[in-house]
Design a protein around this motif. Sequence first.
Motif, mmCIF file in Angstrom:
data_model
loop_
_atom_site.group_PDB
_atom_site.id
_atom_site.type_symbol
_atom_site.label_atom_id
_atom_site.label_comp_id
_atom_site.label_asym_id
_atom_site.label_seq_id
_atom_site.Cartn_x
_atom_site.Cartn_y
_atom_site.Cartn_z
ATOM 1 N N GLU A 27 22.787 -5.384 -10.008
ATOM 2 C CA GLU A 27 24.302 -5.325 -9.899
ATOM 3 C C GLU A 27 24.824 -6.604 -8.962
ATOM 4 O O GLU A 27 25.968 -6.850 -8.696
ATOM 5 C CB GLU A 27 24.806 -4.114 -9.142
ATOM 6 N N VAL A 28 23.785 -7.598 -8.820
ATOM 7 C CA VAL A 28 23.924 -8.513 -7.797
ATOM 8 C C VAL A 28 24.957 -9.544 -8.240
ATOM 9 O O VAL A 28 24.506 -9.909 -9.600
ATOM 10 C CB VAL A 28 22.558 -9.241 -7.283
ATOM 11 N N PRO A 29 25.881 -9.968 -7.402
ATOM 12 C CA PRO A 29 26.938 -10.898 -8.211
ATOM 13 C C PRO A 29 26.235 -12.139 -8.314
ATOM 14 O O PRO A 29 25.409 -12.747 -7.090
ATOM 15 C CB PRO A 29 28.110 -10.926 -7.254
ATOM 16 N N ASN A 30 26.529 -13.032 -9.225
ATOM 17 C CA ASN A 30 26.100 -14.373 -9.185
ATOM 18 C C ASN A 30 24.584 -14.749 -9.400
ATOM 19 O O ASN A 30 24.061 -15.587 -8.856
ATOM 20 C CB ASN A 30 26.674 -15.335 -8.018
ATOM 21 N N VAL A 31 23.799 -13.517 -10.014
ATOM 22 C CA VAL A 31 22.314 -13.790 -9.898
ATOM 23 C C VAL A 31 21.958 -14.681 -10.766
ATOM 24 O O VAL A 31 22.505 -14.948 -11.993
ATOM 25 C CB VAL A 31 21.770 -12.275 -10.106
ATOM 26 N N ARG A 32 21.003 -15.435 -10.156
ATOM 27 C CA ARG A 32 20.323 -16.720 -11.114
ATOM 28 C C ARG A 32 18.931 -16.994 -10.533
ATOM 29 O O ARG A 32 18.211 -16.257 -9.471
ATOM 30 C CB ARG A 32 20.936 -17.923 -10.458
ATOM 31 N N GLN A 33 18.073 -17.382 -11.382
ATOM 32 C CA GLN A 33 16.572 -18.007 -11.027
ATOM 33 C C GLN A 33 16.534 -19.425 -11.072
ATOM 34 O O GLN A 33 16.178 -19.847 -12.305
ATOM 35 C CB GLN A 33 15.726 -17.235 -11.895
ATOM 36 N N PRO A 34 17.026 -20.050 -10.126
ATOM 37 C CA PRO A 34 16.722 -21.449 -10.136
ATOM 38 C C PRO A 34 15.625 -22.243 -9.975
ATOM 39 O O PRO A 34 15.424 -23.410 -10.314
ATOM 40 C CB PRO A 34 17.821 -21.893 -8.830
ATOM 41 N N ALA A 35 14.554 -21.290 -9.926
ATOM 42 C CA ALA A 35 13.078 -21.844 -9.742
ATOM 43 C C ALA A 35 12.321 -20.774 -9.899
ATOM 44 O O ALA A 35 12.438 -19.532 -9.511
ATOM 45 C CB ALA A 35 12.872 -22.666 -8.227
ATOM 46 N N GLY A 42 24.417 -12.882 -4.681
ATOM 47 C CA GLY A 42 25.148 -12.170 -3.899
ATOM 48 C C GLY A 42 24.517 -10.973 -3.099
ATOM 49 O O GLY A 42 23.370 -10.787 -3.400
ATOM 50 N N HIS A 43 25.095 -10.387 -2.589
ATOM 51 C CA HIS A 43 24.913 -9.264 -1.906
ATOM 52 C C HIS A 43 24.266 -8.002 -2.811
ATOM 53 O O HIS A 43 24.938 -7.542 -3.892
ATOM 54 C CB HIS A 43 25.949 -8.471 -1.159
ATOM 55 N N PRO A 44 22.889 -7.429 -2.568
ATOM 56 C CA PRO A 44 22.470 -6.438 -3.242
ATOM 57 C C PRO A 44 22.663 -5.025 -2.901
ATOM 58 O O PRO A 44 23.062 -4.959 -1.580
ATOM 59 C CB PRO A 44 20.739 -6.783 -3.051
ATOM 60 N N PRO A 113 7.038 -14.414 -4.641
ATOM 61 C CA PRO A 113 8.391 -14.277 -5.076
ATOM 62 C C PRO A 113 9.520 -13.742 -3.979
ATOM 63 O O PRO A 113 9.310 -12.945 -3.326
ATOM 64 C CB PRO A 113 8.324 -13.457 -6.464
ATOM 65 N N THR A 114 10.561 -14.538 -4.116
ATOM 66 C CA THR A 114 11.564 -14.393 -3.166
ATOM 67 C C THR A 114 12.808 -14.173 -3.801
ATOM 68 O O THR A 114 13.243 -14.663 -4.597
ATOM 69 C CB THR A 114 11.590 -15.800 -2.183
ATOM 70 N N PHE A 115 13.678 -13.207 -2.852
ATOM 71 C CA PHE A 115 15.148 -13.318 -3.268
ATOM 72 C C PHE A 115 15.923 -13.621 -2.103
ATOM 73 O O PHE A 115 15.712 -13.260 -0.897
ATOM 74 C CB PHE A 115 15.415 -11.730 -3.421
ATOM 75 N N LEU A 116 16.848 -14.429 -2.244
ATOM 76 C CA LEU A 116 17.592 -15.485 -1.387
ATOM 77 C C LEU A 116 19.075 -15.130 -1.682
ATOM 78 O O LEU A 116 19.459 -15.161 -2.762
ATOM 79 C CB LEU A 116 17.255 -16.825 -1.437
ATOM 80 N N HIS A 117 19.804 -14.421 -0.669
ATOM 81 C CA HIS A 117 21.046 -14.092 -0.978
ATOM 82 C C HIS A 117 22.191 -14.232 0.149
ATOM 83 O O HIS A 117 21.653 -14.146 1.327
ATOM 84 C CB HIS A 117 21.086 -12.762 -1.323
#
Length: 169
Positions: A27-35, A42-44, A113-117
């Motif tokens: 449900e995260v807004p603007n979720v991406r996997q840039p690398a 966004g906020h999870p 693996p990392t989630f940055l938000h």
Amino acid sequence: MKWLLVICAVLFTANASLAQQSLPPLEVPNVRQPAPNLITGGHPTRSDLEALKDAGITTLINLQGLEESSLDEAAIADELGLRYIALPVTSRNDLTFENAEKLDAALKLAEGPTFLHCASGNRVGALMALRAFHVQKMSPSEAMKVGAEAGLTSLTSTVDELISNARED
């Protein structure tokens, strides 16, 4: 020597696991996997954090300030066994090359693996662009592309100005 090759193969497979997977339903807004091994957004929700953990995320980097969320991410991360790093970037004034260096250090501390938000992913993209330019020494256009791929939207002109001013110094 064989044991060293086995260990290297295991580590490579573990680190490549997220890179080969598609993003879990979030449900995260603007979720991406840039690398590889990096998901931004966004906020999870709590369920997002659980899904990210199940997808192989090992580190959570939060750019939000404490007042931005009622979710106690540090406690949830601890409960889920995730490494938690707080780097509050709460306004345009916090978009600095110093914070880009701090983000770089946090990403280097991430063991896997990392989630940055942040709240929307915009500050994530902004700081990723500043990191690309200042720390990774990319050209301004390459840095802005990194930022856009990581979620940079309405802060584009702010980041562009910071990079332009740095080039003039």
